[in-house]
Enzyme design. Structure first.
Site, PDB file in Angstrom:
ATOM      1  CD  GLU A 110      29.279  35.197  31.883  1.00 38.75           C
ATOM      2  OE1 GLU A 110      28.091  35.330  32.234  1.00 38.75           O
ATOM      3  OE2 GLU A 110      30.223  35.150  32.693  1.00 38.75           O
ATOM      4  CB  CYS A 140      39.277  33.454  39.096  1.00 35.87           C
ATOM      5  SG  CYS A 140      38.642  35.136  39.181  1.00 35.87           S
ATOM      6  CG  ASN A 141      43.164  35.858  34.596  1.00 36.38           C
ATOM      7  OD1 ASN A 141      44.315  35.893  34.188  1.00 36.38           O
ATOM      8  ND2 ASN A 141      42.259  35.029  34.098  1.00 36.38           N
ATOM      9  CB  THR A 142      39.646  38.976  39.481  1.00 32.73           C
ATOM     10  OG1 THR A 142      39.268  39.320  38.145  1.00 32.73           O
ATOM     11  CG2 THR A 142      39.459  40.174  40.381  1.00 32.73           C
ATOM     12  CB  CYS A 201      39.951  38.172  31.663  1.00 34.48           C
ATOM     13  SG  CYS A 201      38.233  37.927  32.151  1.00 34.48           S
ATOM     14  CB  THR A 202      38.313  33.041  33.038  1.00 33.76           C
ATOM     15  OG1 THR A 202      37.369  34.037  33.459  1.00 33.76           O
ATOM     16  CG2 THR A 202      39.172  32.624  34.196  1.00 33.76           C
ATOM     17  CG  HIS A 203      34.606  35.519  30.644  1.00 35.95           C
ATOM     18  ND1 HIS A 203      35.014  35.236  31.932  1.00 35.95           N
ATOM     19  CD2 HIS A 203      33.252  35.410  30.638  1.00 35.95           C
ATOM     20  CE1 HIS A 203      33.947  34.969  32.674  1.00 35.95           C
ATOM     21  NE2 HIS A 203      32.867  35.066  31.914  1.00 35.95           N
ATOM     22  CE1 TYR A 246      33.872  35.833  43.391  1.00 37.59           C
ATOM     23  CE2 TYR A 246      36.101  34.986  43.209  1.00 37.59           C
ATOM     24  CZ  TYR A 246      34.822  34.856  43.688  1.00 37.59           C
ATOM     25  OH  TYR A 246      34.480  33.770  44.468  1.00 37.59           O
ATOM     26  N   GLY A 247      35.659  40.743  39.201  1.00 36.58           N
ATOM     27  CA  GLY A 247      36.524  41.732  38.539  1.00 36.58           C
ATOM     28  C   GLY A 247      36.261  43.176  38.903  1.00 36.58           C
ATOM     29  CG  ASP A 265      36.096  31.715  37.429  1.00 40.16           C
ATOM     30  OD1 ASP A 265      36.800  32.703  37.697  1.00 40.16           O
ATOM     31  OD2 ASP A 265      35.184  31.756  36.563  1.00 40.16           O
ATOM     32  CB  SER A 266      33.998  34.851  39.806  1.00 38.40           C
ATOM     33  OG  SER A 266      34.364  34.953  38.438  1.00 38.40           O
TER      34      SER A 266
HETATM   35  N1  DGL Z   1      36.931  35.028  36.131  1.00 41.11           N
HETATM   36  C1  DGL Z   1      37.221  36.444  36.143  1.00 41.11           C
HETATM   37  C2  DGL Z   1      38.697  36.678  35.801  1.00 41.11           C
HETATM   38  O1  DGL Z   1      39.353  35.872  35.191  1.00 41.11           O
HETATM   39  C3  DGL Z   1      36.319  37.191  35.171  1.00 41.11           C
HETATM   40  C4  DGL Z   1      34.880  37.319  35.626  1.00 41.11           C
HETATM   41  C5  DGL Z   1      34.720  38.108  36.916  1.00 41.11           C
HETATM   42  O2  DGL Z   1      34.937  39.334  36.914  1.00 41.11           O
HETATM   43  O3  DGL Z   1      34.419  37.492  37.918  1.00 41.11           O
HETATM   44  O4  DGL Z   1      39.223  37.678  36.180  1.00 41.11           O
END
Ligand code: DGL
Length: 267
Positions: free
Chosen positions: A152, A73-75, A184-186, A42-43, A10-11
Site C-alpha cells: 500500500e 479477499c483471501n482472509t 493474499c490480495t496484496h 480483516y487479516g 474485499d476488506s
Molecule cells: N485482502 C486481505 C486478504 O487477501 C488482505 C488485507 C486485510 O488483512 O484485510 O487476505
C-alpha cells in the site's frame, strides 16, 4: 439475470488485484465493487468477526442486485464461504480454491508454500483445499503481514521489501518448495521481490488470475454471461474514499474516480 453486474468485495483496496484480472478476462461485464475500508484489515481479526463482516458486505452487493458474488479477499474466503453460501442463493466464488487447484497442478515435486495473512494461514484453508486436489502434497505456510502495508505504501520493490521477504521466505525456501501460493490480495504487487528471493525455480501462483478464470467458467456454465457488452463499474467504500482512490489506482492499474462512501447494515 445475465445482464446484472458481478459483485466483488474485499476488506479494502487489495481485491482490486482480483478485479483487475476479472476486467481483463471479462471486459464486457458490469461490476459493483465494495471495499470495507472502515474495518480493514480483516487479516488480523477473529474468524467470527470476519464472517460477520463478509455477510454484511455480501448483503450490500445483493441489494445492488448482482448476479454473483466474488469474495476477492483471501482472509474472508478462508473462513466465510460456508456462511455466505448458506445465506445467499446466488453463486459465491472465493479465491482459495482456484489458487489451490493451480498450485496442485503446478508442483512437480509435491512441495507447496503458502503465504497469506495471519487469519488465512491460521485457518489452514489453503492446505485443506490443496489436499482436496492431492492429499500427498506437503504444504508449508507462513504469514507475511508486513507485505500488506509495504504494497500500500508503494514500496513493493524497495530494499525494505527485499529484506522483509528474505526474513519471511527463507524458512519456506529451506523446505525446498517448487510452487508458492501468493495467498493474499496484496502479494501480486510484490511478485518481483518475491521472485528475486525465492528464485526462478519456484512457480508463483497468483490466486487473482485463477479466480478470474473460475468466475468466467461459472458465468458460462450457469448461463449468466452478458449477452450485450457493457463494462460499467461502480466502486463503494465504507470510509472516506480519498485513500482508496489514491492507493487503489496502483492495484487496479487504472485511475479510480467517483468512489462512493456507504454504510453497511448490521447483521
Ligand atoms: N485482502 C486481505 C486478504 O487477501 C488482505 C488485507 C486485510 O488483512 O484485510 O487476505
Amino acid at each position: 439475470m445475465s445482464e446484472r453486474a458481478i459483485g466483488v468485495f474485499d476488506s479494502g483496496v487489495g481485491g482490486l488485484t482480483v478485479l483487475k484480472e476479472i476486467i481483463r478476462q471479462l471486459p464486457e461485464e458490469d461490476i459493483v465493487y465494495l471495499g470495507d475500508t472502515a474495518r480493514v484489515p480483516y487479516g488480523t481479526k477473529s474468524p467470527q468477526t470476519v464472517v460477520r463482516y463478509a455477510l454484511e458486505a455480501a448483503a450490500f452487493l445483493v441489494r445492488h442486485r448482482v448476479k454473483m458474488i466474488v469474495v476477492a479477499c483471501n482472509t474472508a474466503s478462508s473462513v466465510a464461504l460456508p456462511a455466505l453460501a448458506e445465506r445467499f442463493s446466488l453463486p459465491v466464488i472465493g479465491v482459495i480454491e482456484p489458487g489451490a487447484r493451480k498450485a496442485a497442478a503446478e508442483t512437480c515435486i509435491g512441495r507447496v508454500g503458502v503465504i497469506g495473512t495471519e487469519g488465512t494461514v491460521k485457518s489452514a484453508a489453503y492446505t485443506a483445499a490443496i489436499h482436496r486436489f492431492n492429499p500427498d502434497i506437503e504444504v508449508f505456510s507462513r504469514p507475511c503481514p508486513l507485505f500488506v502495508p509495504l504494497a500500500e505504501e508503494g514500496w513493493a520493490d524497495h530494499p525494505v521489501a527485499r529484506l522483509t521477504a528474505e526474513e519471511y521466505l527463507s524458512p519456506l525456501k529451506s523446505h525446498e518448495i517448487d510452487a508458492l501460493v501468493l495467498g493474499c490480495t496484496h502479494y501480486p504487487l510484490l511478485k518481483n521481490t518475491i521472485r528475486t528471493v525465492v528464485g526462478e525455480s519456484v512457480r508463483l501462483i497468483d490466486s487473482a488470475e485463477e479466480t478470474a478464470r473460475m468466475v468466467a467458467a461459472t458465468l458460462k456454465s450457469s448461463g449468466l454471461q452478458r449477452t450485450e457488452p457493457s463494462g460499467k463499474r461502480a466502486f463503494f467504500v465504507t470510509d472516506v474514499p480519498t485513500r482508496f482512490e489514491k492507493v487503489g489506482g496502483a492495484f487496479l492499474g487504472s485511475i479510480l474516480q467517483g468512489v462512493e462512501q456507504v454504510e453497511l447494515d448490521w447483521i
